[in-house]
Design a protein around this motif. Structure first.
Motif, PDB file in Angstrom:
ATOM      1  N   VAL A 263      46.207  55.583  45.981  1.00 16.90           N
ATOM      2  CA  VAL A 263      45.966  56.079  47.340  1.00 16.90           C
ATOM      3  C   VAL A 263      45.822  54.930  48.338  1.00 16.90           C
ATOM      4  O   VAL A 263      46.390  54.965  49.431  1.00 16.90           O
ATOM      5  CB  VAL A 263      44.698  56.960  47.377  1.00 16.90           C
ATOM      6  CG1 VAL A 263      44.417  57.442  48.803  1.00 16.90           C
ATOM      7  CG2 VAL A 263      44.839  58.138  46.421  1.00 16.90           C
ATOM      8  N   LEU A 264      45.070  53.897  47.955  1.00 12.37           N
ATOM      9  CA  LEU A 264      44.685  52.846  48.893  1.00 12.37           C
ATOM     10  C   LEU A 264      45.655  51.669  48.942  1.00 12.37           C
ATOM     11  O   LEU A 264      45.634  50.895  49.893  1.00 12.37           O
ATOM     12  CB  LEU A 264      43.284  52.340  48.539  1.00 12.37           C
ATOM     13  CG  LEU A 264      42.167  53.364  48.730  1.00 12.37           C
ATOM     14  CD1 LEU A 264      40.905  52.928  48.002  1.00 12.37           C
ATOM     15  CD2 LEU A 264      41.874  53.558  50.213  1.00 12.37           C
ATOM     16  N   GLY A 265      46.479  51.531  47.919  1.00 11.46           N
ATOM     17  CA  GLY A 265      47.478  50.469  47.908  1.00 11.46           C
ATOM     18  C   GLY A 265      46.866  49.086  48.032  1.00 11.46           C
ATOM     19  O   GLY A 265      45.884  48.751  47.357  1.00 11.46           O
ATOM     20  N   GLU A 266      47.419  48.260  48.917  1.00 10.35           N
ATOM     21  CA  GLU A 266      47.002  46.868  49.049  1.00 10.35           C
ATOM     22  C   GLU A 266      45.607  46.705  49.643  1.00 10.35           C
ATOM     23  O   GLU A 266      45.046  45.605  49.606  1.00 10.35           O
ATOM     24  CB  GLU A 266      48.020  46.096  49.890  1.00 10.35           C
ATOM     25  CG  GLU A 266      49.381  45.963  49.209  1.00 10.35           C
ATOM     26  CD  GLU A 266      50.356  45.149  50.026  1.00 10.35           C
ATOM     27  OE1 GLU A 266      49.987  44.740  51.159  1.00 10.35           O
ATOM     28  OE2 GLU A 266      51.492  44.915  49.548  1.00 10.35           O
ATOM     29  N   ARG A 267      45.046  47.770  50.170  1.00 10.85           N
ATOM     30  CA  ARG A 267      43.666  47.679  50.691  1.00 10.85           C
ATOM     31  C   ARG A 267      42.662  47.449  49.582  1.00 10.85           C
ATOM     32  O   ARG A 267      41.553  46.958  49.820  1.00 10.85           O
ATOM     33  CB  ARG A 267      43.284  48.962  51.428  1.00 10.85           C
ATOM     34  CG  ARG A 267      43.764  49.027  52.857  1.00 10.85           C
ATOM     35  CD  ARG A 267      43.088  50.177  53.568  1.00 10.85           C
ATOM     36  NE  ARG A 267      41.641  50.048  53.622  1.00 10.85           N
ATOM     37  CZ  ARG A 267      40.825  50.973  54.113  1.00 10.85           C
ATOM     38  NH1 ARG A 267      41.325  52.100  54.586  1.00 10.85           N
ATOM     39  NH2 ARG A 267      39.526  50.794  54.141  1.00 10.85           N
ATOM     40  N   LEU A 268      43.029  47.810  48.360  1.00 13.54           N
ATOM     41  CA  LEU A 268      42.126  47.730  47.222  1.00 13.54           C
ATOM     42  C   LEU A 268      42.526  46.569  46.324  1.00 13.54           C
ATOM     43  O   LEU A 268      43.686  46.429  45.951  1.00 13.54           O
ATOM     44  CB  LEU A 268      42.184  49.036  46.425  1.00 13.54           C
ATOM     45  CG  LEU A 268      41.258  49.118  45.213  1.00 13.54           C
ATOM     46  CD1 LEU A 268      39.806  49.306  45.656  1.00 13.54           C
ATOM     47  CD2 LEU A 268      41.679  50.261  44.291  1.00 13.54           C
ATOM     48  N   SER A 269      41.532  45.738  45.960  1.00 14.15           N
ATOM     49  CA  SER A 269      41.766  44.616  45.057  1.00 14.15           C
ATOM     50  C   SER A 269      40.712  44.626  43.960  1.00 14.15           C
ATOM     51  O   SER A 269      39.576  45.061  44.184  1.00 14.15           O
ATOM     52  CB  SER A 269      41.693  43.281  45.811  1.00 14.15           C
ATOM     53  OG  SER A 269      42.671  43.213  46.824  1.00 14.15           O
ATOM     54  N   TYR A 270      41.088  44.096  42.793  1.00 16.66           N
ATOM     55  CA  TYR A 270      40.129  44.002  41.687  1.00 16.66           C
ATOM     56  C   TYR A 270      39.317  42.718  41.841  1.00 16.66           C
ATOM     57  O   TYR A 270      39.859  41.637  41.998  1.00 16.66           O
ATOM     58  CB  TYR A 270      40.835  44.023  40.333  1.00 16.66           C
ATOM     59  CG  TYR A 270      39.866  44.343  39.213  1.00 16.66           C
ATOM     60  CD1 TYR A 270      39.679  45.650  38.786  1.00 16.66           C
ATOM     61  CD2 TYR A 270      39.100  43.334  38.615  1.00 16.66           C
ATOM     62  CE1 TYR A 270      38.776  45.955  37.791  1.00 16.66           C
ATOM     63  CE2 TYR A 270      38.188  43.634  37.623  1.00 16.66           C
ATOM     64  CZ  TYR A 270      38.023  44.937  37.207  1.00 16.66           C
ATOM     65  OH  TYR A 270      37.104  45.239  36.246  1.00 16.66           O
ATOM     66  N   PHE A 271      38.001  42.873  41.769  1.00 13.61           N
ATOM     67  CA  PHE A 271      37.068  41.754  41.963  1.00 13.61           C
ATOM     68  C   PHE A 271      36.621  41.250  40.587  1.00 13.61           C
ATOM     69  O   PHE A 271      35.557  41.567  40.096  1.00 13.61           O
ATOM     70  CB  PHE A 271      35.869  42.231  42.795  1.00 13.61           C
ATOM     71  CG  PHE A 271      34.946  41.139  43.256  1.00 13.61           C
ATOM     72  CD1 PHE A 271      35.395  40.153  44.109  1.00 13.61           C
ATOM     73  CD2 PHE A 271      33.615  41.117  42.853  1.00 13.61           C
ATOM     74  CE1 PHE A 271      34.538  39.144  44.558  1.00 13.61           C
ATOM     75  CE2 PHE A 271      32.749  40.130  43.282  1.00 13.61           C
ATOM     76  CZ  PHE A 271      33.215  39.143  44.137  1.00 13.61           C
ATOM     77  N   SER A 272      37.478  40.473  39.950  1.00 11.49           N
ATOM     78  CA  SER A 272      37.223  39.998  38.594  1.00 11.49           C
ATOM     79  C   SER A 272      36.511  38.651  38.605  1.00 11.49           C
ATOM     80  O   SER A 272      36.425  37.966  39.636  1.00 11.49           O
ATOM     81  CB  SER A 272      38.541  39.879  37.831  1.00 11.49           C
ATOM     82  OG  SER A 272      39.405  38.967  38.487  1.00 11.49           O
ATOM     83  N   THR A 273      36.015  38.254  37.435  1.00 11.50           N
ATOM     84  CA  THR A 273      35.332  36.974  37.290  1.00 11.50           C
ATOM     85  C   THR A 273      36.192  35.843  37.863  1.00 11.50           C
ATOM     86  O   THR A 273      37.371  35.719  37.557  1.00 11.50           O
ATOM     87  CB  THR A 273      35.072  36.678  35.799  1.00 11.50           C
ATOM     88  OG1 THR A 273      34.413  37.791  35.208  1.00 11.50           O
ATOM     89  CG2 THR A 273      34.207  35.431  35.644  1.00 11.50           C
ATOM     90  N   GLY A 274      35.582  35.029  38.716  1.00 17.74           N
ATOM     91  CA  GLY A 274      36.287  33.897  39.311  1.00 17.74           C
ATOM     92  C   GLY A 274      36.973  34.198  40.632  1.00 17.74           C
ATOM     93  O   GLY A 274      37.446  33.275  41.317  1.00 17.74           O
ATOM     94  N   THR A 275      37.040  35.476  41.031  1.00 16.28           N
ATOM     95  CA  THR A 275      37.631  35.829  42.321  1.00 16.28           C
ATOM     96  C   THR A 275      36.859  35.163  43.466  1.00 16.28           C
ATOM     97  O   THR A 275      35.640  35.167  43.481  1.00 16.28           O
ATOM     98  CB  THR A 275      37.638  37.351  42.540  1.00 16.28           C
ATOM     99  OG1 THR A 275      38.423  37.970  41.512  1.00 16.28           O
ATOM    100  CG2 THR A 275      38.207  37.723  43.900  1.00 16.28           C
TER     101      THR A 275
END
Length: 279
Positions: A263-275
């Motif tokens: 739904v959100l496409g590029e607005r959503l990012s995964y906040f993983s270790t080291g980000t």
């Protein structure tokens, strides 16, 4: 303003990972820590990233659960001066996750609480702790029902009731890009977190929401609580609330993250270790 994920569930960049969250923030010359993960291994990641834990000026606890508070003992050993800002309710109750067959202590280490109590600063209501840095309490109704669906209960005087989330708080930074909102698990609902921030800061631009959305099932990050329709509804509601960035992981869970991204496409990012994020 610079935000670094010291630890999250997913391994990345050769750093350690665990089910937990710890975030390091540099803001207007100050150094801040939000949560400390489950074991304190996040500080080994900090060493590898060139982050000096001893120089952190102030620490915040988003809520009482073990996967955010478990590493605080290690933090206090390595940093001799920073105070920890938390809700008093984080120490007053034991928090449990209950299914039909499981009852589990889910709360703040009593040993750590007793040993380092002189490092605690208790926050009430909405409070600006230093210029541009705010801690917000929950204001909106209906949180107990959210807790019931998430199998989160609190125990007091031998009785169990749905967690009222009085131990949870939202961290907000007033950056040049707008308000940067951090709520490590958004147990009340990501949309409610944003609505509460909008109520406290009417008319101000929100730049980002960072944190887990607590959409995973009780069996871990590979599962999902609720239905696809409910996750899609959340995504559309967040989409309608403004054009801020969304950075999530940890308790969001993989299935829900994938639906949100549809739904959100590029607005959503995964906040993983080291980000690392900059605002």
């Amino acid at each position: 303003m610079k935000v670094t994920a010291l630890i999250e569930n997913k391994e990345t960049k050769g750093l350690a990972c665990e089910h937990g969250l710890a975030i390091y923030i540099e803001y207007r010359g100050g150094r801040y820590l939000l949560d400390a993960g489950q074991t304190g291994i996040c500080f080994e990641n900090a060493d590898r990233l060139g982050i000096d834990i001893e120089k952190i000026d102030m620490a915040f606890l988003s809520h009482a659960h073990y996967d955010h508070s478990g590493g605080l003992g290690e933090f206090f050993k390595r940093n001799q001066r920073a105070k920890l800002y938390l809700r008093r309710e984080a120490l007053e109750y034991g928090y449990y996750k209950i299914t039909e067959t499981v009852k589990k202590d889910n709360g703040f280490s009593r040993e750590t609480a007793e040993k380092y109590r002189d490092r605690f600063v208790f926050v009430e209501g909405d409070q600006q702790v230093t210029p541009g840095v705010w801690l917000l309490a929950h204001h909106l109704p209906g949180l107990e029902e959210r807790s019931r669906k998430a199998c989160m209960y609190e125990e007091k005087d031998g009785a169990f009731a749905p967690d009222r989330l009085k131990h949870e708080q939202t961290l907000v930074f007033e950056s040049d890009s707008g308000l940067v909102v951090l709520n490590s698990c958004c147990h009340s609902g990501a949309e409610k977190v944003i609505r509460e921030v909008q109520d406290v800061f009417p008319g101000q631009k929100i730049a980002a929401l960072i944190g887990g959305f607590h959409l995973m099932g009780v069996n871990g990050a590979g599962t999902m609580a609720g239905s696809r329709e409910e996750v899609e509804k959340l995504a559309k509601e967040l989409q309608s609330m403004g054009e801020f960035g969304l950075y999530t992981g940890h308790c969001t869970g993989t299935p829900a993250f994938e639906i949100l991204q549809e739904v959100l496409g590029e607005r959503l990012s995964y906040f993983s270790t080291g980000t690392v994020l900059e605002f």
